[in-house]
Scaffold this motif. Structure first.
Motif, PDB file in Angstrom:
ATOM      1  N   ILE A 109      -9.507  39.556  19.640  1.00  0.00           N
ATOM      2  CA  ILE A 109     -10.657  40.417  19.959  1.00  0.00           C
ATOM      3  C   ILE A 109     -11.707  39.639  20.755  1.00  0.00           C
ATOM      4  N   ARG A 113     -11.246  26.139  17.231  1.00  0.00           N
ATOM      5  CA  ARG A 113     -10.912  24.996  16.373  1.00  0.00           C
ATOM      6  C   ARG A 113      -9.763  24.190  16.973  1.00  0.00           C
ATOM      7  N   GLU A 147     -13.755  24.189  11.098  1.00  0.00           N
ATOM      8  CA  GLU A 147     -13.477  24.923   9.860  1.00  0.00           C
ATOM      9  C   GLU A 147     -14.676  25.767   9.453  1.00  0.00           C
ATOM     10  N   PHE A 198      -7.525  36.290   9.584  1.00  0.00           N
ATOM     11  CA  PHE A 198      -6.928  37.622   9.415  1.00  0.00           C
ATOM     12  C   PHE A 198      -5.419  37.461   9.276  1.00  0.00           C
ATOM     13  N   PRO A 242     -13.844  30.732   4.340  1.00  0.00           N
ATOM     14  CA  PRO A 242     -14.193  30.777   5.768  1.00  0.00           C
ATOM     15  C   PRO A 242     -14.970  32.049   6.157  1.00  0.00           C
TER      16      PRO A 242
HETATM   17  P1  NDP Z   1      -7.388  36.400  15.495  1.00  0.00           P
HETATM   18  O1  NDP Z   1      -6.587  35.796  14.378  1.00  0.00           O
HETATM   19  O2  NDP Z   1      -6.731  36.643  16.780  1.00  0.00           O
HETATM   20  O3  NDP Z   1      -8.688  35.526  15.739  1.00  0.00           O
HETATM   21  C1  NDP Z   1      -9.402  34.922  14.690  1.00  0.00           C
HETATM   22  C2  NDP Z   1     -10.265  33.820  15.255  1.00  0.00           C
HETATM   23  O4  NDP Z   1     -10.931  33.140  14.172  1.00  0.00           O
HETATM   24  C3  NDP Z   1      -9.462  32.745  15.986  1.00  0.00           C
HETATM   25  O5  NDP Z   1     -10.255  32.182  16.998  1.00  0.00           O
HETATM   26  C4  NDP Z   1      -9.196  31.725  14.881  1.00  0.00           C
HETATM   27  O6  NDP Z   1      -8.905  30.432  15.370  1.00  0.00           O
HETATM   28  C5  NDP Z   1     -10.543  31.761  14.177  1.00  0.00           C
HETATM   29  N1  NDP Z   1     -10.428  31.301  12.780  1.00  0.00           N
HETATM   30  C6  NDP Z   1      -9.768  31.917  11.787  1.00  0.00           C
HETATM   31  N2  NDP Z   1      -9.892  31.228  10.633  1.00  0.00           N
HETATM   32  C7  NDP Z   1     -10.648  30.143  10.922  1.00  0.00           C
HETATM   33  C8  NDP Z   1     -11.127  29.049  10.151  1.00  0.00           C
HETATM   34  N3  NDP Z   1     -10.830  28.933   8.845  1.00  0.00           N
HETATM   35  N4  NDP Z   1     -11.896  28.101  10.763  1.00  0.00           N
HETATM   36  C9  NDP Z   1     -12.173  28.210  12.103  1.00  0.00           C
HETATM   37  N5  NDP Z   1     -11.760  29.230  12.870  1.00  0.00           N
HETATM   38  C10 NDP Z   1     -11.001  30.185  12.299  1.00  0.00           C
HETATM   39  O7  NDP Z   1      -7.965  37.724  14.878  1.00  0.00           O
HETATM   40  P2  NDP Z   1      -8.649  38.989  15.550  1.00  0.00           P
HETATM   41  O8  NDP Z   1      -9.135  38.681  16.894  1.00  0.00           O
HETATM   42  O9  NDP Z   1      -7.763  40.121  15.332  1.00  0.00           O
HETATM   43  O10 NDP Z   1      -9.896  39.162  14.571  1.00  0.00           O
HETATM   44  C11 NDP Z   1     -11.214  38.783  14.950  1.00  0.00           C
HETATM   45  C12 NDP Z   1     -12.183  39.370  13.951  1.00  0.00           C
HETATM   46  O11 NDP Z   1     -11.998  40.759  13.888  1.00  0.00           O
HETATM   47  C13 NDP Z   1     -12.019  38.851  12.524  1.00  0.00           C
HETATM   48  O12 NDP Z   1     -13.307  38.735  11.969  1.00  0.00           O
HETATM   49  C14 NDP Z   1     -11.248  39.973  11.838  1.00  0.00           C
HETATM   50  O13 NDP Z   1     -11.492  40.014  10.455  1.00  0.00           O
HETATM   51  C15 NDP Z   1     -11.862  41.177  12.532  1.00  0.00           C
HETATM   52  N6  NDP Z   1     -11.039  42.377  12.503  1.00  0.00           N
HETATM   53  C16 NDP Z   1      -9.813  42.373  13.115  1.00  0.00           C
HETATM   54  C17 NDP Z   1      -9.037  43.518  13.094  1.00  0.00           C
HETATM   55  C18 NDP Z   1      -7.715  43.584  13.772  1.00  0.00           C
HETATM   56  O14 NDP Z   1      -6.976  44.548  13.526  1.00  0.00           O
HETATM   57  N7  NDP Z   1      -7.359  42.634  14.641  1.00  0.00           N
HETATM   58  C19 NDP Z   1      -9.503  44.734  12.382  1.00  0.00           C
HETATM   59  C20 NDP Z   1     -10.820  44.621  11.821  1.00  0.00           C
HETATM   60  C21 NDP Z   1     -11.545  43.484  11.882  1.00  0.00           C
HETATM   61  P3  NDP Z   1      -7.380  30.087  15.828  1.00  0.00           P
HETATM   62  O15 NDP Z   1      -7.160  30.790  17.144  1.00  0.00           O
HETATM   63  O16 NDP Z   1      -7.404  28.612  15.957  1.00  0.00           O
HETATM   64  O17 NDP Z   1      -6.479  30.591  14.760  1.00  0.00           O
END
Ligand code: NDP
Length: 346
Positions: A17, A38, A62, A90, A104
């Motif tokens: 997103i 990260r 983190e 997620f 987190p």
């Molecule tokens: P992605 O998994 O594609 O992206 C998540 C992002 O958060 C990545 O940049 C990831 O890093 C980073 N991240 C996750 N955990 C950690 C951590 N422990 N420490 C540091 N960085 C972290 O997910 P989406 O883009 O789908 O989701 C983005 C947001 O949207 C989230 O808040 C999710 O809850 C929310 N959301 C998503 C939905 C969906 O259907 N996709 C629906 C509703 C809400 P890395 O790339 O290194 O993993």
């Protein structure tokens, strides 16, 4: 807004997103973006794709570390006009739900909010990527008399959350969003706050080649998995939910930056339709390139899902946003076609 570019601090820029949010912000030529990542390798893919002087990426290793954002806010605080906090784990499973999801999500949201209050005196708007997961009570989703709207909160308990990954994720999103609204009330803040609460987010990846990966981000993986099925294969149809396109979700994150007063204190439900695996299969089997190559299931059996589930009333959100959402069919088709094309060109 003046003609000078405004600066947006965007967390999790390597995510599905957030990359769309970054793209829309940079394409508009109105914003500079400071994104967090990260992984250096993933950050490089993003900088290589955008090739923009308006993009800076900083390392946040983190989110669970409550001080993870401080060093960047000490450095860039005075420049930051807006924050979009999109990063959060997620997935549907985790060995340690507390460490993987809850810490987190909650520490990330509270950590960045507190850093903003302390070090970003010019901040105008804080947008958190929340979720429908923090609104929907799954025990009421099959009650056709029940209505969920922008005031709803998921009452999921900690015990239920710790018992399975999906509920763990739902709980993490609920606690994180609540924590932000609580901090808004407790602290003396001068900026506005909006939560964006999407259902399952589908649509193409910003970087075309990324769609060819063996597994995708959690939500697009719903489609990717169906594309790997065989004709005649039985597909699980024991769950359903609400979906929306990523391009609409990204746009909804930017509207509050352009119209801060209009969107202040709002929770926006981003949802265009109910989905289930059968509905997905029905759409996928309508794509000529996929005909005869994937599972078919029992066509038409999920056509009436909406009539058998609780009502999602997001009239207020749609009025505030004022644009038509991309229909589910187009969203699924665009997701699938990009995956198929990327796999062919690997
Ligand atoms: P992605 O998994 O594609 O992206 C998540 C992002 O958060 C990545 O940049 C990831 O890093 C980073 N991240 C996750 N955990 C950690 C951590 N422990 N420490 C540091 N960085 C972290 O997910 P989406 O883009 O789908 O989701 C983005 C947001 O949207 C989230 O808040 C999710 O809850 C929310 N959301 C998503 C939905 C969906 O259907 N996709 C629906 C509703 C809400 P890395 O790339 O290194 O993993």
């Amino acid at each position: 807004m003046s003609n000078e570019k405004q600066t947006v601090f965007l967390t999790g820029i390597t995510g599905f997103i957030a990359q769309h949010i970054a793209k829309q912000l940079l394409d508009s030529k109105k914003f500079k973006v400071i994104g967090t990542a990260r992984s250096e390798e993933k950050a490089k893919h993003v900088t290589d794709y955008f090739k923009s002087d308006d993009l800076t990426i900083v390392s946040v290793k983190e989110l669970g570390d409550p001080t993870a954002f401080d060093e960047h806010f000490i450095k860039f605080g005075n420049e930051i006009d807006y924050i979009i906090h999109a990063a959060s784990p997620f997935a549907a499973v985790a060995d340690d739900i507390e460490k993987f999801f809850i810490e987190p999500a909650v520490n990330g949201a509270t950590g960045i909010f507190k850093a903003a209050v302390k070090y970003a005196p010019n901040l105008k708007h804080f947008v958190i990527t929340a979720s429908l997961a923090s609104m929907i009570d799954v025990t009421k989703d099959k009650d056709i008399t029940h209505v969920f709207n922008e005031n709803s909160w998921n009452p999921v308990s900690r015990d239920v959350a710790l018992s399975n990954g999906v509920m763990g994720y739902f709980y993490s999103k609920t606690l994180a969003e609540k924590a932000v609204w609580d901090l808004q009330k407790e602290l003396d803040i001068k900026f506005n706050v909006t939560a964006i609460n999407p259902g399952l987010v589908l649509g193409p990846q910003v970087i075309n080649s990324a769609a060819g990966a063996s597994s995708l981000n959690h939500s697009c993986e719903f489609i990717n998995k169906l594309l790997k099925t065989e004709p005649g294969e039985k597909v699980a149809t024991n769950f359903d939910g609400l979906a929306v396109d990523v391009r609409d979700v990204a746009r909804a994150h930017i509207e509050p930056l352009l119209n801060s007063e209009k969107f202040k204190d709002q929770r926006l439900i981003l949802s265009v339709a109910r989905f289930g695996n059968q509905l997905f299969l029905d759409i996928l089997n309508g794509i000529p390139e996929l005909k005869g190559k994937i599972a078919v299931g029992h066509p038409g059996t999920e056509d009436n899902l909406e009539a058998t589930r609780a009502v999602i009333d997001n009239t207020k959100t749609n009025e505030l946003l004022g644009y038509n959402l991309i229909p589910l069919k187009q969203s699924v088709e665009d997701t699938a076609k990009q995956i198929v094309k990327a796999k062919v060109s690997i």
